[in-house]
Scaffold this motif. Structure first.
Motif, PDB file in Angstrom:
ATOM      1  N   VAL A   1      -0.387  10.053  24.630  1.00 40.03           N
ATOM      2  CA  VAL A   1       0.215   9.322  25.345  1.00 40.03           C
ATOM      3  C   VAL A   1      -0.021   9.828  26.692  1.00 40.03           C
ATOM      4  CG1 VAL A   1       2.452   8.589  26.631  1.00 40.03           C
ATOM      5  CG2 VAL A   1       2.324   8.563  24.107  1.00 40.03           C
ATOM      6  N   ALA A   2       0.009  11.160  26.910  1.00 36.75           N
ATOM      7  CA  ALA A   2      -0.278  12.075  27.962  1.00 36.75           C
ATOM      8  C   ALA A   2      -1.834  11.844  28.485  1.00 36.75           C
ATOM      9  CB  ALA A   2       0.046  13.426  27.898  1.00 36.75           C
ATOM     10  N   LEU A   3      -2.768  11.591  27.520  1.00 35.96           N
ATOM     11  CA  LEU A   3      -3.932  11.550  27.765  1.00 35.96           C
ATOM     12  C   LEU A   3      -4.404  10.076  28.282  1.00 35.96           C
ATOM     13  CD1 LEU A   3      -7.106  12.442  27.326  1.00 35.96           C
ATOM     14  CD2 LEU A   3      -6.913  11.469  25.039  1.00 35.96           C
ATOM     15  N   HIS A   4      -3.586   9.015  27.883  1.00 38.38           N
ATOM     16  CA  HIS A   4      -4.033   7.715  28.392  1.00 38.38           C
ATOM     17  C   HIS A   4      -3.099   6.981  29.188  1.00 38.38           C
ATOM     18  CE1 HIS A   4      -6.958   7.384  24.966  1.00 38.38           C
ATOM     19  NE2 HIS A   4      -6.152   7.784  24.068  1.00 38.38           N
ATOM     20  N   ASP A   5      -2.036   7.850  29.675  1.00 39.35           N
ATOM     21  CA  ASP A   5      -1.124   7.040  30.062  1.00 39.35           C
ATOM     22  C   ASP A   5      -0.012   6.112  29.556  1.00 39.35           C
ATOM     23  OD1 ASP A   5       0.127   7.717  32.990  1.00 39.35           O
ATOM     24  OD2 ASP A   5       0.481   5.587  32.639  1.00 39.35           O
ATOM     25  N   PRO A   6       1.196   6.375  29.352  1.00 41.79           N
ATOM     26  CA  PRO A   6       2.075   5.541  28.605  1.00 41.79           C
ATOM     27  C   PRO A   6       1.771   3.914  29.102  1.00 41.79           C
ATOM     28  CG  PRO A   6       3.319   7.190  29.635  1.00 41.79           C
ATOM     29  CD  PRO A   6       1.872   7.476  30.216  1.00 41.79           C
ATOM     30  N   SER A   7       1.588   3.790  30.352  1.00 40.46           N
ATOM     31  CA  SER A   7       1.494   2.471  30.802  1.00 40.46           C
ATOM     32  C   SER A   7       0.271   1.526  30.089  1.00 40.46           C
ATOM     33  CB  SER A   7       1.387   2.222  32.447  1.00 40.46           C
ATOM     34  OG  SER A   7      -0.005   2.909  32.930  1.00 40.46           O
ATOM     35  N   THR A   8      -0.582   2.098  29.493  1.00 44.22           N
ATOM     36  CA  THR A   8      -1.899   1.544  28.824  1.00 44.22           C
ATOM     37  C   THR A   8      -1.434   1.423  27.475  1.00 44.22           C
ATOM     38  OG1 THR A   8      -3.083   3.636  28.186  1.00 44.22           O
ATOM     39  CG2 THR A   8      -3.451   2.939  30.577  1.00 44.22           C
ATOM     40  N   ILE A   9      -0.516   1.701  26.983  1.00 41.55           N
ATOM     41  CA  ILE A   9      -0.326   1.879  25.365  1.00 41.55           C
ATOM     42  C   ILE A   9       0.641   0.730  24.914  1.00 41.55           C
ATOM     43  CG2 ILE A   9       0.329   3.156  23.322  1.00 41.55           C
ATOM     44  CD1 ILE A   9      -0.495   5.592  24.857  1.00 41.55           C
ATOM     45  N   ALA A  10       0.341  -0.061  23.972  1.00 44.69           N
ATOM     46  CA  ALA A  10       0.866  -1.202  23.482  1.00 44.69           C
ATOM     47  C   ALA A  10       1.959  -0.899  22.360  1.00 44.69           C
ATOM     48  CB  ALA A  10       0.081  -2.228  23.186  1.00 44.69           C
ATOM     49  N   ALA A  11       1.199  -0.165  21.263  1.00 42.47           N
ATOM     50  CA  ALA A  11       1.826   0.072  20.073  1.00 42.47           C
ATOM     51  C   ALA A  11       1.382   1.058  19.076  1.00 42.47           C
ATOM     52  CB  ALA A  11       1.753  -1.344  19.182  1.00 42.47           C
ATOM     53  N   VAL A  12       2.203   1.431  18.348  1.00 41.27           N
ATOM     54  CA  VAL A  12       1.755   2.595  17.406  1.00 41.27           C
ATOM     55  C   VAL A  12       1.934   1.802  16.040  1.00 41.27           C
ATOM     56  CG1 VAL A  12       2.272   4.840  16.131  1.00 41.27           C
ATOM     57  CG2 VAL A  12       2.413   4.521  18.843  1.00 41.27           C
TER      58      VAL A  12
ATOM     59  N   LEU B   1       5.719  -0.041  21.454  1.00 43.70           N
ATOM     60  CA  LEU B   1       6.336  -0.761  20.279  1.00 43.70           C
ATOM     61  C   LEU B   1       5.613  -0.062  18.990  1.00 43.70           C
ATOM     62  CD1 LEU B   1       5.357  -4.718  20.962  1.00 43.70           C
ATOM     63  CD2 LEU B   1       7.606  -3.393  21.053  1.00 43.70           C
ATOM     64  N   LEU B   2       6.829  -0.021  17.960  1.00 41.14           N
ATOM     65  CA  LEU B   2       6.523   0.918  16.719  1.00 41.14           C
ATOM     66  C   LEU B   2       6.318  -0.166  15.812  1.00 41.14           C
ATOM     67  CD1 LEU B   2       5.900   3.455  15.268  1.00 41.14           C
ATOM     68  CD2 LEU B   2       8.473   3.481  14.733  1.00 41.14           C
TER      69      LEU B   2
ATOM     70  N   ILE C   1       0.713  -9.687  18.371  1.00 42.68           N
ATOM     71  CA  ILE C   1       1.969 -10.069  18.873  1.00 42.68           C
ATOM     72  C   ILE C   1       2.474  -8.817  19.908  1.00 42.68           C
ATOM     73  CG2 ILE C   1       4.491 -10.082  18.435  1.00 42.68           C
ATOM     74  CD1 ILE C   1       3.606 -11.762  15.740  1.00 42.68           C
ATOM     75  N   ALA C   2       1.990  -7.726  19.550  1.00 38.34           N
ATOM     76  CA  ALA C   2       2.299  -6.441  20.524  1.00 38.34           C
ATOM     77  C   ALA C   2       1.422  -6.740  21.745  1.00 38.34           C
ATOM     78  CB  ALA C   2       1.955  -5.212  19.726  1.00 38.34           C
ATOM     79  N   LEU C   3       0.362  -6.930  21.541  1.00 39.60           N
ATOM     80  CA  LEU C   3      -0.413  -7.253  23.015  1.00 39.60           C
ATOM     81  C   LEU C   3       0.254  -8.056  23.724  1.00 39.60           C
ATOM     82  CD1 LEU C   3      -4.060  -6.644  21.513  1.00 39.60           C
ATOM     83  CD2 LEU C   3      -2.831  -5.002  22.847  1.00 39.60           C
ATOM     84  N   ALA C   4       0.401  -9.488  23.067  1.00 35.14           N
ATOM     85  CA  ALA C   4       0.653 -10.608  23.912  1.00 35.14           C
ATOM     86  C   ALA C   4       2.301 -10.248  24.347  1.00 35.14           C
ATOM     87  CB  ALA C   4       0.802 -11.951  22.723  1.00 35.14           C
ATOM     88  N   TYR C   5       3.045  -9.605  23.724  1.00 31.67           N
ATOM     89  CA  TYR C   5       4.252  -9.200  24.092  1.00 31.67           C
ATOM     90  C   TYR C   5       4.295  -8.657  25.554  1.00 31.67           C
ATOM     91  CZ  TYR C   5       9.059  -6.598  24.301  1.00 31.67           C
ATOM     92  OH  TYR C   5      10.081  -5.954  24.796  1.00 31.67           O
ATOM     93  N   HIS C   6       3.641  -7.655  25.539  1.00 31.83           N
ATOM     94  CA  HIS C   6       3.580  -6.783  26.912  1.00 31.83           C
ATOM     95  C   HIS C   6       3.048  -7.725  27.822  1.00 31.83           C
ATOM     96  CE1 HIS C   6       4.756  -3.031  25.193  1.00 31.83           C
ATOM     97  NE2 HIS C   6       3.969  -3.049  24.441  1.00 31.83           N
TER      98      HIS C   6
END
Ligand SMILES: Cc1ncc(COP(=O)(O)O)c(C=O)c1O
Length: 448
Positions: free
Chosen positions: A213-224, A256-257, A130-135
């Motif tokens: 987040v800094a390592l991967h860039d926020p724009s690539t992160i879906a959820a924790v 998303l958390l 759901i997290a991946l699909a939401y984004h």
């Protein structure tokens, strides 16, 4: 035991142990000296030969109302006679809506939308999907990374073991999901040993999310995804302020958390959900186990309203989320779930857990000082007791503890390596709390 009960219990002894490949169990050792359960009632299991075994583990973190409670049994029976099954896709039955509304009412804030599954593992994989699909549906498909935590347990699906942090559950199963990173575990014996409840030390470990987040860039992160209290690796309560920090960082970067509340949900920490205990609102909560008090498999994801609304677009005859299970919201599970929630409400079991917590914690801590006890942790009605490993044989003392508790003390405990885990049904009496820790104390001395 009455003669009739004894006969039916004896009939439960199998004559061939070979075919069943027992999950998460050392099969050869188990089949040499099996621990067989024939029936259960309230706080006790009963063996085939009629021994009453005190349940220190609510089954497997699930039977929070106690065992074979009459209202749940009756509800399952009634439902089996009325409707065995209705297709889970394109059709539905009334109890699924009723149960979803009841769960939404228990969940905090606008965690109002419930997606049903059958196990905690499915719930976790559903939440990650759901997290991946939401984004994706919001045009942010680049957000594909998932962040879990070392020592986390999120079931055994490929999603769950990928974000999970238990090496043995991961190492034999290939490359897992791509694009996963892990926060550090929150436990430090040096700084936290023998803490009741949430430790003072460790909130800063949430700052690691900033680094990731800094390592991967926020724009690539879906959820924790984290368990608010990590159960399966030995009861690790969150440090004070830790979850709040995770929430703040997720908010800052649009991540998303997800709280995996498969074991913390339904009263274990004295609240319907741990999110309430900690005053932190995640975007999704996964639940299972306690929702039916273990009587019928059921699980699910509770999502904030905004997540659900993001999918409600496009032509109305087209499926919005291509995901679901044949047995999502199974009628027997919904009937059991409704009866279970009634029991939680009518017997005030969440409040009971909260009221019992100080006594529970004191009883657990009284074992400090016994030989080989390295740490004791408690939170809600849970306890983790770390024992020193036998040199060269990690896990052996833990295994001996479980065997001895069952065979010699008529007590069911759970082990994670050399850690004893305790989490009885929430109907446990104060006398039974004393009994549990007396028995555990004797076992710890015996296996020293
Ligand atoms: C936090 C957590 N998530 C997921 C699961 C997996 O649940 P299941 O065994 O129902 O798949 C568990 C099981 O203990 C759990 O503790």
């Amino acid at each position: 035991m009455p003669q009739a009960d004894r006969r039916s219990a004896t009939a439960a002894v199998p004559n061939d142990l070979e075919s069943f490949w027992v999950p998460f169990t050392p099969n050869r050792a188990f089949k040499r000296a099996p621990r067989l359960i024939a029936r259960a009632k309230d706080m006790h299991y009963f063996t085939a030969d009629g021994r009453a075994v005190l349940d220190g583990t609510a089954g497997l973190w699930c039977c929070n109302t106690g065992h074979n409670r009459d209202p749940i049994v009756a509800a399952i029976k009634r439902q089996a006679e009325e409707l065995d099954y209705a297709p889970a896709f394109q059709f539905a039955h009334a109890k699924s809506f009723e149960l979803a509304s009841r769960i939404a009412a228990l969940a905090p804030a606008d965690l109002d939308r419930v997606f049903f599954c059958n196990s905690g593992s499915e719930a976790v994989d559903s939440a990650l999907k759901i997290a991946l699909a939401y984004h994706n549906v919001r045009g942010q498909g680049a957000r594909s990374r998932l962040i879990g935590r070392e020592r986390g347990y999120h079931g055994v699906g490929f999603g769950g073991i990928s974000v999970g942090g238990i090496v043995a559950n991961r190492k034999l199963f290939g490359t897992l999901l791509a694009g996963v990173d892990h926060l550090p575990a929150t436990y430090s014996r040096e700084h936290q040993a023998f803490t009741k409840g949430e430790p003072d030390w460790g909130a800063h470990l949430a700052d690691e999310l900033e680094r990731i987040v800094a390592l991967h860039d926020p724009s690539t992160i879906a959820a924790v995804i984290v368990e608010p209290m990590a159960g399966s690796t030995g009861v690790l309560p969150p440090p004070k302020g830790y979850l709040q920090k995770l929430r703040a960082t997720c908010d800052k970067y649009g991540i998303l958390l997800i709280f995996d509340e498969v074991i913390t949900g339904f009263g274990r920490l004295g609240y319907a959900f741990a999110a309430e205990r900690y005053g932190v609102i995640p975007d999704m909560i996964t639940f299972a186990k306690g929702v039916t008090s273990g009587a019928v498999p059921m699980a699910g994801v509770i999502a904030r309203d905004g997540l659900y609304q993001a999918f409600m677009r496009g032509p109305e005859h087209v499926v919005e989320l291509f995901h679901g299970y044949t047995y999502s919201a199974h009628p027997l599970a919904c009937a059991a779930g409704l009866a279970t929630l009634d029991l939680y409400r009518d017997e005030k079991l969440f409040e009971r857990a909260k009221a019992l917590e100080p006594k529970w914690a004191d009883a657990a801590m009284a074992l400090k000082g016994l030989p080989g006890v390295l740490d004791i942790r408690t939170v809600g009605i849970t306890a983790g007791i770390d024992l020193a490993s036998r040199p060269g044989s990690p896990g052996l003392r833990g295994y001996e503890t479980m065997e001895r508790a069952f065979h010699n003390e008529d007590l069911m405990v759970r082990i994670a390596g050399d850690t004893i885990e305790l989490m009885p049904p929430l109907i446990v009496s104060e006398a039974q709390i004393g009994e549990i820790f007396d028995k555990v104390g004797r076992v710890i001395k015996a296996v020293n």
